[in-house]
Design an enzyme around this catalytic site. Structure first.
Site, short mmCIF file in Angstrom:
data_model
loop_
_atom_site.label_atom_id
_atom_site.label_comp_id
_atom_site.label_asym_id
_atom_site.label_seq_id
_atom_site.Cartn_x
_atom_site.Cartn_y
_atom_site.Cartn_z
N ASN A 9 0.88 -1.17 0.00
CA ASN A 9 0.00 0.00 0.00
C ASN A 9 0.92 1.22 0.00
O ASN A 9 1.55 1.52 1.02
CB ASN A 9 -0.88 -0.04 1.26
CG ASN A 9 -1.72 1.22 1.42
OD1 ASN A 9 -1.75 2.08 0.54
ND2 ASN A 9 -2.38 1.34 2.56
N TRP A 10 0.98 1.89 -1.15
CA TRP A 10 1.93 3.01 -1.27
C TRP A 10 1.39 4.30 -0.65
O TRP A 10 2.09 5.31 -0.62
CB TRP A 10 2.29 3.23 -2.75
CG TRP A 10 3.02 2.08 -3.37
CD1 TRP A 10 3.40 0.90 -2.76
CD2 TRP A 10 3.49 1.98 -4.73
NE1 TRP A 10 4.05 0.08 -3.66
CE2 TRP A 10 4.11 0.73 -4.87
CE3 TRP A 10 3.42 2.83 -5.84
CZ2 TRP A 10 4.69 0.31 -6.08
CZ3 TRP A 10 3.99 2.41 -7.04
CH2 TRP A 10 4.62 1.17 -7.16
N LYS A 11 0.16 4.27 -0.17
CA LYS A 11 -0.46 5.44 0.48
C LYS A 11 -0.24 6.70 -0.39
O LYS A 11 -0.25 6.60 -1.60
CB LYS A 11 0.08 5.58 1.91
CG LYS A 11 -0.13 4.28 2.71
CD LYS A 11 0.07 4.44 4.18
CE LYS A 11 -0.16 3.10 4.87
NZ LYS A 11 0.00 3.15 6.32
N GLU A 96 -6.67 4.45 8.18
CA GLU A 96 -6.55 5.89 7.91
C GLU A 96 -7.86 6.44 7.33
O GLU A 96 -8.22 7.59 7.57
CB GLU A 96 -5.34 6.14 6.98
CG GLU A 96 -4.04 5.93 7.74
CD GLU A 96 -2.90 5.33 6.95
OE1 GLU A 96 -2.91 5.42 5.70
OE2 GLU A 96 -1.98 4.76 7.58
N GLY A 233 3.09 -1.05 4.28
CA GLY A 233 3.11 0.38 3.97
C GLY A 233 4.53 0.84 3.72
O GLY A 233 5.05 0.74 2.62
N GLY A 234 5.18 1.32 4.77
CA GLY A 234 6.52 1.92 4.65
C GLY A 234 7.51 1.06 3.88
O GLY A 234 8.20 1.55 2.97
#
Ligand code: 13P
Length: 249
Positions: A9-11, A96, A233-234
């Site tokens: 998930n590259w947000k 989020e 994520g990160g």
């Protein structure tokens, strides 16, 4: 035996050229990988990344979508528009979205239904806040989010649903859940699915873990019987940090 599903998930990161570069690296590094893969860039990079992952073993994911097919929804993106770009999977109910943008279970359920009705796969995110965990409510919160998120979804539709357990206190904090704590919730959620859909559906559903998953801790988490992959994520923002997780067997 369930296949691991490793998703990035590259947000809200990466310009189009940056997203293209990362997607190109991943197409190479995951080419012969043993697991199921997905990357979810920002909406702005979906088209460019779609062209790069098309025909590869990496599915294209979106990070959210509107509750409605079309209409007066300024700033939203619809399922039809996502499908237009080749999106195959959509992440729904991310913490989020729940906590910053106040999406509730009813809204998330509407999105889940719409995505499935249009043939998309869904990653339904669930997870408790730190204060909920400290109050001994982690299981109850995850159960409620699972039941309400899946309300009205048939057993056949459930085959296109992955659940991602993402304890909110572990997201982007570097504080990973211990494999034992994560496993306890995964096993509990699988029991909830068994209660809702029967034993076979529960055996087959993929339950990912998300929250500071990295190369250094993924093997311990994935070794647990009910942890079937990761929503990252990160560590998904660089090929060097995502690839070792993605190649985990
Ligand atoms: P981090 O891996 O950065 O903790 O994020 C997890 C996540 O929210 C994936 O959806």
């Amino acid at each position: 035996m369930r296949q691991y599903f490793i998703a990035g998930n590259w947000k809200m990161h990466k310009t189009v050229p940056e997203a293209q570069a990362l997607a190109q690296e991943l197409v190479k590094s995951l080419k012969d990988g043993p697991n199921k893969y997905m990357i979810a860039p920002s909406f702005t990079a979906l088209d460019a990344v779609s062209k790069i992952v098309k025909g590869t073993n990496i599915l294209l994911g979106a990070q959210n979508m509107s509750t409605d097919e079309q209409g007066a929804h300024t700033g939203e993106v619809s399922v039809l528009q996502l499908k237009d770009l080749g999106v195959q999977v959509v992440i729904l109910g991310h913490s989020e979205r729940r906590h910053i943008y106040k999406e509730d279970d009813a809204m998330i359920n509407k999105k889940v239904k719409l995505a499935l009705a249009h043939g998309l796969e869904v990653i339904l995110c669930i997870g408790e806040l730190l204060e909920e965990r400290e109050a001994g409510k982690a299981e109850a919160v995850c159960e409620e989010q699972t039941r309400k998120g899946l309300e009205g979804i048939s057993a056949e539709e459930l085959k296109k649903v992955t659940i991602a357990y993402e304890p909110v206190w572990a997201i982007g904090t570097g504080k990973v859940a211990t494999p034992e704590d994560a496993e306890a919730i995964h096993a509990y959620v699988r029991k909830v699915i068994a209660d809702m859909y029967g034993k076979e559906a529960a055996e087959n559903i993929i339950i990912q873990y998300g929250g500071s998953m990295k190369a250094e801790n993924c093997a311990g988490l994935l070794a647990k019987p009910d942890i079937d992959g990761g929503l990252i994520g990160g560590a998904a923002l660089k090929a060097d940090t995502f690839t070792p997780i993605a190649l985990c067997k």
